[in-house]
Design a protein around this motif. Sequence first.
Motif, PDB file in Angstrom:
ATOM      1  N   CYS A  73       0.898  -1.074  -0.027  1.00 52.04           N
ATOM      2  CA  CYS A  73       0.053   0.018   0.023  1.00 52.04           C
ATOM      3  C   CYS A  73       0.919   1.248  -0.021  1.00 52.04           C
ATOM      4  O   CYS A  73       0.576   2.097  -0.633  1.00 52.04           O
ATOM      5  N   GLY A  74       1.906   1.112   1.023  1.00 51.73           N
ATOM      6  CA  GLY A  74       3.012   2.448   0.949  1.00 51.73           C
ATOM      7  C   GLY A  74       3.526   2.403  -0.368  1.00 51.73           C
ATOM      8  O   GLY A  74       3.395   3.739  -0.966  1.00 51.73           O
ATOM      9  N   PHE A  75       4.100   1.472  -0.859  1.00 49.82           N
ATOM     10  CA  PHE A  75       4.763   1.790  -2.271  1.00 49.82           C
ATOM     11  C   PHE A  75       3.880   2.232  -3.433  1.00 49.82           C
ATOM     12  O   PHE A  75       4.264   3.197  -4.098  1.00 49.82           O
ATOM     13  N   LEU A  76       2.800   1.710  -3.496  1.00 56.35           N
ATOM     14  CA  LEU A  76       1.630   1.902  -4.672  1.00 56.35           C
ATOM     15  C   LEU A  76       1.304   3.516  -4.095  1.00 56.35           C
ATOM     16  O   LEU A  76       1.376   4.243  -5.334  1.00 56.35           O
ATOM     17  N   TYR A  77       1.021   3.836  -3.113  1.00 53.47           N
ATOM     18  CA  TYR A  77       0.482   5.288  -2.838  1.00 53.47           C
ATOM     19  C   TYR A  77       1.709   6.383  -3.097  1.00 53.47           C
ATOM     20  O   TYR A  77       1.613   7.090  -3.905  1.00 53.47           O
ATOM     21  N   PHE A  78       2.787   6.085  -2.632  1.00 58.96           N
ATOM     22  CA  PHE A  78       3.924   6.883  -3.029  1.00 58.96           C
ATOM     23  C   PHE A  78       4.750   6.907  -4.256  1.00 58.96           C
ATOM     24  O   PHE A  78       5.631   7.581  -4.466  1.00 58.96           O
ATOM     25  N   THR A  79       4.121   5.993  -5.026  1.00 56.18           N
ATOM     26  CA  THR A  79       4.491   5.768  -6.558  1.00 56.18           C
ATOM     27  C   THR A  79       3.325   6.490  -7.444  1.00 56.18           C
ATOM     28  O   THR A  79       3.731   7.278  -8.361  1.00 56.18           O
ATOM     29  N   LEU A  80       2.194   6.386  -7.000  1.00 61.80           N
ATOM     30  CA  LEU A  80       1.132   6.765  -8.042  1.00 61.80           C
ATOM     31  C   LEU A  80       0.312   8.091  -7.573  1.00 61.80           C
ATOM     32  O   LEU A  80      -0.153   8.626  -8.573  1.00 61.80           O
ATOM     33  N   ASP A  83       0.125  14.278  -6.263  1.00 58.91           N
ATOM     34  CA  ASP A  83       0.426  15.600  -5.411  1.00 58.91           C
ATOM     35  C   ASP A  83       1.384  15.437  -4.559  1.00 58.91           C
ATOM     36  O   ASP A  83       1.499  16.187  -3.408  1.00 58.91           O
ATOM     37  N   LEU A  84       2.476  14.552  -4.767  1.00 59.54           N
ATOM     38  CA  LEU A  84       3.576  14.324  -3.708  1.00 59.54           C
ATOM     39  C   LEU A  84       4.797  15.344  -4.540  1.00 59.54           C
ATOM     40  O   LEU A  84       4.927  15.780  -5.294  1.00 59.54           O
ATOM     41  N   ARG A  85       5.651  15.953  -3.373  1.00 59.05           N
ATOM     42  CA  ARG A  85       6.725  16.656  -3.436  1.00 59.05           C
ATOM     43  C   ARG A  85       7.924  15.581  -4.172  1.00 59.05           C
ATOM     44  O   ARG A  85       8.745  15.984  -4.970  1.00 59.05           O
ATOM     45  N   PHE A  86       7.916  14.363  -3.718  1.00 57.99           N
ATOM     46  CA  PHE A  86       8.790  13.438  -4.010  1.00 57.99           C
ATOM     47  C   PHE A  86       8.261  12.208  -3.813  1.00 57.99           C
ATOM     48  O   PHE A  86       7.428  11.746  -2.768  1.00 57.99           O
ATOM     49  N   SER A  87       8.430  11.312  -4.843  1.00 60.73           N
ATOM     50  CA  SER A  87       7.743   9.734  -4.997  1.00 60.73           C
ATOM     51  C   SER A  87       8.838   8.688  -5.343  1.00 60.73           C
ATOM     52  O   SER A  87      10.010   8.958  -5.725  1.00 60.73           O
ATOM     53  N   ILE A  88       8.356   7.551  -4.975  1.00 63.01           N
ATOM     54  CA  ILE A  88       9.188   6.409  -5.491  1.00 63.01           C
ATOM     55  C   ILE A  88       8.790   6.120  -6.859  1.00 63.01           C
ATOM     56  O   ILE A  88       7.747   6.028  -7.398  1.00 63.01           O
ATOM     57  N   PRO A  89      10.144   5.813  -7.711  1.00 61.58           N
ATOM     58  CA  PRO A  89      10.130   5.577  -9.170  1.00 61.58           C
ATOM     59  C   PRO A  89       9.295   4.348  -9.435  1.00 61.58           C
ATOM     60  O   PRO A  89       9.426   3.287  -8.552  1.00 61.58           O
ATOM     61  N   GLY A  90       8.383   4.332 -10.254  1.00 63.04           N
ATOM     62  CA  GLY A  90       7.613   3.218 -11.019  1.00 63.04           C
ATOM     63  C   GLY A  90       8.398   1.890 -11.115  1.00 63.04           C
ATOM     64  O   GLY A  90       7.876   0.975 -10.856  1.00 63.04           O
ATOM     65  N   TRP A  91       9.712   2.163 -11.605  1.00 62.67           N
ATOM     66  CA  TRP A  91      10.455   1.163 -11.930  1.00 62.67           C
ATOM     67  C   TRP A  91      10.836   0.241 -10.639  1.00 62.67           C
ATOM     68  O   TRP A  91      10.900  -1.005 -10.620  1.00 62.67           O
ATOM     69  N   LEU A  92      11.063   0.990  -9.551  1.00 68.09           N
ATOM     70  CA  LEU A  92      11.248   0.033  -8.329  1.00 68.09           C
ATOM     71  C   LEU A  92      10.013  -0.545  -7.716  1.00 68.09           C
ATOM     72  O   LEU A  92      10.048  -1.597  -7.227  1.00 68.09           O
ATOM     73  N   THR A  93       8.867   0.347  -7.651  1.00 66.11           N
ATOM     74  CA  THR A  93       7.787  -0.427  -7.359  1.00 66.11           C
ATOM     75  C   THR A  93       7.361  -1.466  -7.937  1.00 66.11           C
ATOM     76  O   THR A  93       6.735  -2.808  -7.563  1.00 66.11           O
ATOM     77  N   PHE A  94       7.388  -1.490  -9.280  1.00 63.60           N
ATOM     78  CA  PHE A  94       7.166  -2.670 -10.283  1.00 63.60           C
ATOM     79  C   PHE A  94       8.057  -3.856  -9.863  1.00 63.60           C
ATOM     80  O   PHE A  94       7.357  -4.953  -9.723  1.00 63.60           O
ATOM     81  N   THR A  95       9.490  -3.649  -9.622  1.00 61.47           N
ATOM     82  CA  THR A  95      10.272  -4.694  -9.295  1.00 61.47           C
ATOM     83  C   THR A  95       9.870  -5.282  -7.883  1.00 61.47           C
ATOM     84  O   THR A  95       9.945  -6.559  -7.750  1.00 61.47           O
ATOM     85  N   VAL A  96       9.535  -4.452  -6.995  1.00 63.93           N
ATOM     86  CA  VAL A  96       9.205  -4.993  -5.510  1.00 63.93           C
ATOM     87  C   VAL A  96       7.880  -5.720  -5.790  1.00 63.93           C
ATOM     88  O   VAL A  96       8.078  -6.962  -4.992  1.00 63.93           O
ATOM     89  N   LEU A  97       6.997  -5.207  -6.415  1.00 68.04           N
ATOM     90  CA  LEU A  97       5.667  -5.794  -6.642  1.00 68.04           C
ATOM     91  C   LEU A  97       5.679  -7.434  -7.294  1.00 68.04           C
ATOM     92  O   LEU A  97       5.389  -8.490  -6.776  1.00 68.04           O
ATOM     93  N   ILE A  98       6.365  -7.366  -8.286  1.00 71.67           N
ATOM     94  CA  ILE A  98       6.681  -8.518  -9.338  1.00 71.67           C
ATOM     95  C   ILE A  98       7.673  -9.568  -8.134  1.00 71.67           C
ATOM     96  O   ILE A  98       7.258 -10.748  -8.352  1.00 71.67           O
ATOM     97  N   SER A 160      18.234  -0.288  -3.298  1.00 72.47           N
ATOM     98  CA  SER A 160      17.177  -1.566  -3.178  1.00 72.47           C
ATOM     99  C   SER A 160      16.700  -2.197  -4.394  1.00 72.47           C
ATOM    100  O   SER A 160      16.470  -3.260  -4.356  1.00 72.47           O
ATOM    101  N   LEU A 161      16.726  -1.688  -5.498  1.00 74.28           N
ATOM    102  CA  LEU A 161      16.876  -2.460  -6.836  1.00 74.28           C
ATOM    103  C   LEU A 161      17.405  -3.528  -7.031  1.00 74.28           C
ATOM    104  O   LEU A 161      16.897  -4.661  -7.153  1.00 74.28           O
TER     105      LEU A 161
END
Length: 191
Positions: A73-80, A83-98, A160-161
């Motif tokens: 939930c945290g990775f998805l929210y802070f990627t998608l 209106d965030l100042r700073f977010s997690i890149p999609g490539w990292l979230t994708f890798t973590v979830l897969i 982390s990747l």
Amino acid sequence: MRHLPNILTFARFLLVPCFLLASMRHWYTAALVLFVTAAVTDIFDGLIARRMNLRSRLGALLDPAADKTLMVCGFLYFTLARDLRFSIPGWLTFTVLIRDFLIVFTAYLMYTRVRITRFPPSIAGKASTLLQAIVLAIVVAVNAFLPGLARAVEVLFRVSLVITLYSGWGYLRRATLLLREQQNENAVPQA
């Protein structure tokens, strides 16, 4: 007392919607406090269960589920979130979830197909999860009150990747070895 570890695990499940709500309302300091609280309850429920020999099947299932629910939930929210100042890149979230999906799917197949019931986390897997938690906490902190950490977390994204990919490879390699061992045990000698 014997149910305390499971109560702490249930509390972690309850912290997930609170963490998300605080994040969505831009109460990032509160979100960070909730995230750290969840991490502390995770540490305590494990310590209590081990030290007082209060382990249970329910706890063995719910503890990692609570951890993964919060992290996903945290990775998805802070990627998608837009209106965030700073977010997690999609490539990292994708890798973590897969990686997490492949581990769960592999463990499920090993259990249902060949009855391998024990597939404990590896050291690399634990390191990967810890690093992902640190990344998420720092991203929340950057959005809350520490924008100066943005450059440091950029480095952590890449570390982390690498650790996530390495641990995923390690789990798949270990699953392959377990399957081979199981096949060798089940092989009928030719007469």
